[in-house]
Enzyme design. Sequence first.
Site, PDB file in Angstrom:
ATOM      1  N   HIS A   1      -9.125   6.657   2.667  1.00  0.00           N
ATOM      2  CA  HIS A   1      -9.539   6.979   4.035  1.00  0.00           C
ATOM      3  C   HIS A   1     -10.800   7.840   4.091  1.00  0.00           C
ATOM      4  O   HIS A   1     -10.869   8.828   4.836  1.00  0.00           O
ATOM      5  CB  HIS A   1      -8.385   7.654   4.799  1.00  0.00           C
ATOM      6  CG  HIS A   1      -8.166   7.058   6.153  1.00  0.00           C
ATOM      7  ND1 HIS A   1      -8.264   7.769   7.304  1.00  0.00           N
ATOM      8  CD2 HIS A   1      -7.864   5.805   6.528  1.00  0.00           C
ATOM      9  CE1 HIS A   1      -8.021   6.994   8.335  1.00  0.00           C
ATOM     10  NE2 HIS A   1      -7.779   5.778   7.890  1.00  0.00           N
TER      11      HIS A   1
ATOM     12  N   GLU B   1     -13.333  -1.357   7.026  1.00  0.00           N
ATOM     13  CA  GLU B   1     -12.576  -1.455   8.285  1.00  0.00           C
ATOM     14  C   GLU B   1     -13.315  -0.800   9.455  1.00  0.00           C
ATOM     15  O   GLU B   1     -13.105  -1.199  10.592  1.00  0.00           O
ATOM     16  CB  GLU B   1     -11.168  -0.868   8.140  1.00  0.00           C
ATOM     17  CG  GLU B   1     -11.143   0.643   7.970  1.00  0.00           C
ATOM     18  CD  GLU B   1      -9.732   1.205   7.825  1.00  0.00           C
ATOM     19  OE1 GLU B   1      -8.910   0.587   7.125  1.00  0.00           O
ATOM     20  OE2 GLU B   1      -9.467   2.265   8.404  1.00  0.00           O
TER      21      GLU B   1
ATOM     22  N   TRP C   1     -11.597  12.246   8.411  1.00  0.00           N
ATOM     23  CA  TRP C   1     -10.165  11.968   8.548  1.00  0.00           C
ATOM     24  C   TRP C   1      -9.846  10.615   7.936  1.00  0.00           C
ATOM     25  O   TRP C   1     -10.531   9.666   8.103  1.00  0.00           O
ATOM     26  CB  TRP C   1      -9.724  11.970  10.012  1.00  0.00           C
ATOM     27  CG  TRP C   1      -8.287  11.584  10.083  1.00  0.00           C
ATOM     28  CD1 TRP C   1      -7.225  12.349   9.705  1.00  0.00           C
ATOM     29  CD2 TRP C   1      -7.757  10.317  10.472  1.00  0.00           C
ATOM     30  NE1 TRP C   1      -6.065  11.629   9.850  1.00  0.00           N
ATOM     31  CE2 TRP C   1      -6.368  10.384  10.308  1.00  0.00           C
ATOM     32  CE3 TRP C   1      -8.342   9.129  10.928  1.00  0.00           C
ATOM     33  CZ2 TRP C   1      -5.519   9.314  10.572  1.00  0.00           C
ATOM     34  CZ3 TRP C   1      -7.522   8.059  11.208  1.00  0.00           C
ATOM     35  CH2 TRP C   1      -6.122   8.156  11.047  1.00  0.00           C
TER      36      TRP C   1
ATOM     37  N   GLU D   1      -8.996   1.850  -1.436  1.00  0.00           N
ATOM     38  CA  GLU D   1      -9.702   1.509  -0.200  1.00  0.00           C
ATOM     39  C   GLU D   1     -10.478   2.718   0.321  1.00  0.00           C
ATOM     40  O   GLU D   1      -9.985   3.853   0.263  1.00  0.00           O
ATOM     41  CB  GLU D   1      -8.639   1.084   0.820  1.00  0.00           C
ATOM     42  CG  GLU D   1      -9.172   0.829   2.199  1.00  0.00           C
ATOM     43  CD  GLU D   1      -8.021   0.565   3.174  1.00  0.00           C
ATOM     44  OE1 GLU D   1      -6.917   0.152   2.748  1.00  0.00           O
ATOM     45  OE2 GLU D   1      -8.231   0.792   4.366  1.00  0.00           O
TER      46      GLU D   1
ATOM     47  N   ASP E   1      -3.146  -0.971  15.360  1.00  0.00           N
ATOM     48  CA  ASP E   1      -4.042  -0.723  16.486  1.00  0.00           C
ATOM     49  C   ASP E   1      -4.940  -1.927  16.769  1.00  0.00           C
ATOM     50  O   ASP E   1      -5.704  -1.906  17.735  1.00  0.00           O
ATOM     51  CB  ASP E   1      -4.871   0.552  16.289  1.00  0.00           C
ATOM     52  CG  ASP E   1      -5.554   0.632  14.950  1.00  0.00           C
ATOM     53  OD1 ASP E   1      -4.931   1.109  13.987  1.00  0.00           O
ATOM     54  OD2 ASP E   1      -6.719   0.206  14.860  1.00  0.00           O
TER      55      ASP E   1
ATOM     56  N   GLU F   1      -4.122  -7.284   5.463  1.00  0.00           N
ATOM     57  CA  GLU F   1      -3.229  -6.169   5.778  1.00  0.00           C
ATOM     58  C   GLU F   1      -2.292  -6.594   6.906  1.00  0.00           C
ATOM     59  O   GLU F   1      -2.706  -7.241   7.871  1.00  0.00           O
ATOM     60  CB  GLU F   1      -4.052  -4.959   6.235  1.00  0.00           C
ATOM     61  CG  GLU F   1      -3.206  -3.744   6.561  1.00  0.00           C
ATOM     62  CD  GLU F   1      -4.037  -2.536   7.007  1.00  0.00           C
ATOM     63  OE1 GLU F   1      -5.225  -2.723   7.357  1.00  0.00           O
ATOM     64  OE2 GLU F   1      -3.511  -1.413   6.998  1.00  0.00           O
TER      65      GLU F   1
ATOM     66  N   HIS G   1      -8.716  -5.689   7.646  1.00  0.00           N
ATOM     67  CA  HIS G   1      -7.960  -4.636   8.321  1.00  0.00           C
ATOM     68  C   HIS G   1      -6.927  -5.283   9.245  1.00  0.00           C
ATOM     69  O   HIS G   1      -7.255  -6.208   9.980  1.00  0.00           O
ATOM     70  CB  HIS G   1      -8.975  -3.827   9.142  1.00  0.00           C
ATOM     71  CG  HIS G   1      -8.464  -2.592   9.776  1.00  0.00           C
ATOM     72  ND1 HIS G   1      -9.080  -2.041  10.875  1.00  0.00           N
ATOM     73  CD2 HIS G   1      -7.434  -1.781   9.477  1.00  0.00           C
ATOM     74  CE1 HIS G   1      -8.452  -0.921  11.225  1.00  0.00           C
ATOM     75  NE2 HIS G   1      -7.443  -0.747  10.387  1.00  0.00           N
TER      76      HIS G   1
ATOM     77  N   ARG H   1       0.860  -1.187   0.000  1.00  0.00           N
ATOM     78  CA  ARG H   1       0.000   0.000   0.000  1.00  0.00           C
ATOM     79  C   ARG H   1       0.895   1.236   0.000  1.00  0.00           C
ATOM     80  O   ARG H   1       1.826   1.321   0.819  1.00  0.00           O
ATOM     81  CB  ARG H   1      -0.850  -0.012   1.268  1.00  0.00           C
ATOM     82  CG  ARG H   1      -1.843   1.125   1.344  1.00  0.00           C
ATOM     83  CD  ARG H   1      -2.526   1.167   2.691  1.00  0.00           C
ATOM     84  NE  ARG H   1      -1.816   2.029   3.608  1.00  0.00           N
ATOM     85  CZ  ARG H   1      -2.369   2.627   4.664  1.00  0.00           C
ATOM     86  NH1 ARG H   1      -3.640   2.436   4.932  1.00  0.00           N
ATOM     87  NH2 ARG H   1      -1.665   3.389   5.461  1.00  0.00           N
TER      88      ARG H   1
HETATM   89  C1  CS2 Z   1      -6.133   2.270   8.158  1.00  0.00           C
HETATM   90  C2  CS2 Z   1      -5.828   2.372   9.564  1.00  0.00           C
HETATM   91  O1  CS2 Z   1      -4.886   0.309   8.049  1.00  0.00           O
HETATM   92  C3  CS2 Z   1      -5.669   1.034   7.468  1.00  0.00           C
HETATM   93  O2  CS2 Z   1      -6.088   0.846   6.353  1.00  0.00           O
HETATM   94  O3  CS2 Z   1      -7.126   2.935   7.557  1.00  0.00           O
HETATM   95  O4  CS2 Z   1      -4.510   2.765   9.697  1.00  0.00           O
HETATM   96  C4  CS2 Z   1      -6.711   3.270  10.402  1.00  0.00           C
HETATM   97  O5  CS2 Z   1      -6.435   4.600  10.168  1.00  0.00           O
HETATM   98  C5  CS2 Z   1      -6.491   2.927  11.803  1.00  0.00           C
HETATM   99  O6  CS2 Z   1      -6.585   1.560  11.959  1.00  0.00           O
HETATM  100  C6  CS2 Z   1      -7.468   3.669  12.679  1.00  0.00           C
HETATM  101  O7  CS2 Z   1      -7.467   3.115  13.920  1.00  0.00           O
HETATM  102 MG    MG Z   2      -7.747   1.912   5.833  1.00  0.00          MG
END
Ligand code: CS2
Ligand code: MG
Length: 413
Positions: free
Chosen positions: A223, A273, A413, A247, A327, A350, A323, A158
Amino acid sequence: MPTPLSTASSRDRIAQARVVVTSPTRNFVTLVVTTEDGTVGIGDATLNGRELAVAAYLDEHLVPLLVGRDAGRIEDTWQYLYRGAYWRGGPVGMSALAAVDTALWDIKAKRADLPLHQLLGGRSRDKVRVYGHATGETIEETVADVGRLIDLGYTAVRAQTAVPGGTGTYGVSRPGEIYDPAHGSLPEETVWDTRSYLTHVPRLFEALRDTYGFEIALLHDVHHRLTPIEAARLGASLEPYDLFWIEDPTPAEDQTAFRLIRQHTRTPIATGEVLSSVHSVQTLITERLVDYVRTTVTHAGGLTHLRRIFDLAHLYGVRSGSHGATDLSPVCLGAAVHLDTAIPNFGIQEYMAHSALTDSVFPHSYRFADGYLHVGEDPGHGVHLDEEKAAEHPYSPAYLPVARLADGSVHDW
Ligand code: CS2
Ligand code: MG
């Protein structure tokens, strides 16, 4: 009528359930369930930036319902907690439910002395293809970072790059740090410029194809920042560069927006996600509006519910692309790799490697090699929690950023 309590032999019952919140590099919420016979199962309940809401939901509302229940009744427990709540779904409730579900699958597999994928139907594949993350402040930096991932063995990457006119662009890491956008006790505020973005991104992918050719799979995360017609335009302008997917082109909760995007571009689309229920992807799947569904174990109600989503997707030729940002804890990733290994319609997973510190708190049997994750053969999902080490890293508040337009108004965001 027999109840789950009366049919379970005493050793099958849940003796204790506890929530552990720890922050080895970043915050994670883990549910630890122990049965009367001493089997321990764990599940991830991390919801980035809202961690303590899920911890409280578990502590105050689910743990008291778990003690004494038959740990083997996973489906019944799922239905009992979901339908029994009356207030269904939502990311907080579904993440809490996911942790219970994942811990119970871990326990069932450990008691059967089998790796979890065996209980999900066994292997459909030997290894799980992953995509990694490349970022940069400039197109040149991102091109170099994609090269770094190719050298590490990734077959899919990515690519994100900072956009002129914006600040703190999504997907771009701080110098020397693993990419993690959550920071500080107040959300960082960033500036977003759609027009600049729409002209900049095709240049990035042109440079990437010029440098690396067409063999490497390239992905891009929007996003949720575009309107449907802007997303349609982006998809069309990226067609010459043959992306694996774009995405979250638009806010994911508006399923019908994808109809418009679909009419205008053949670039494959992934979303999901931030979605937590089969109902929130039903139109996307049944109208074939997306190619990959990105729901994951932790935010979509655990293995029980995620399997249901992927089975629906299979009927419509839609594949999984879960996803897997950092996190989500290693417990989520470990469970996901078992599901990825078992399902027929796996697409890609991912994978952002966790820090060495995170991995030391969550030792695990899955491993990365040559662009793939390899599921372990340990009983259960193969991820453990070192509670002593976890206790050394207490919760530390961290918020995801908020985006604004140049005029000061709030954007996605
Ligand atoms: C994201 C994440 O991994 C992804 O594709 O969009 O980094 C996302 O911003 C975070 O998981 C938010 O907690
Ligand atoms: Mg994402």
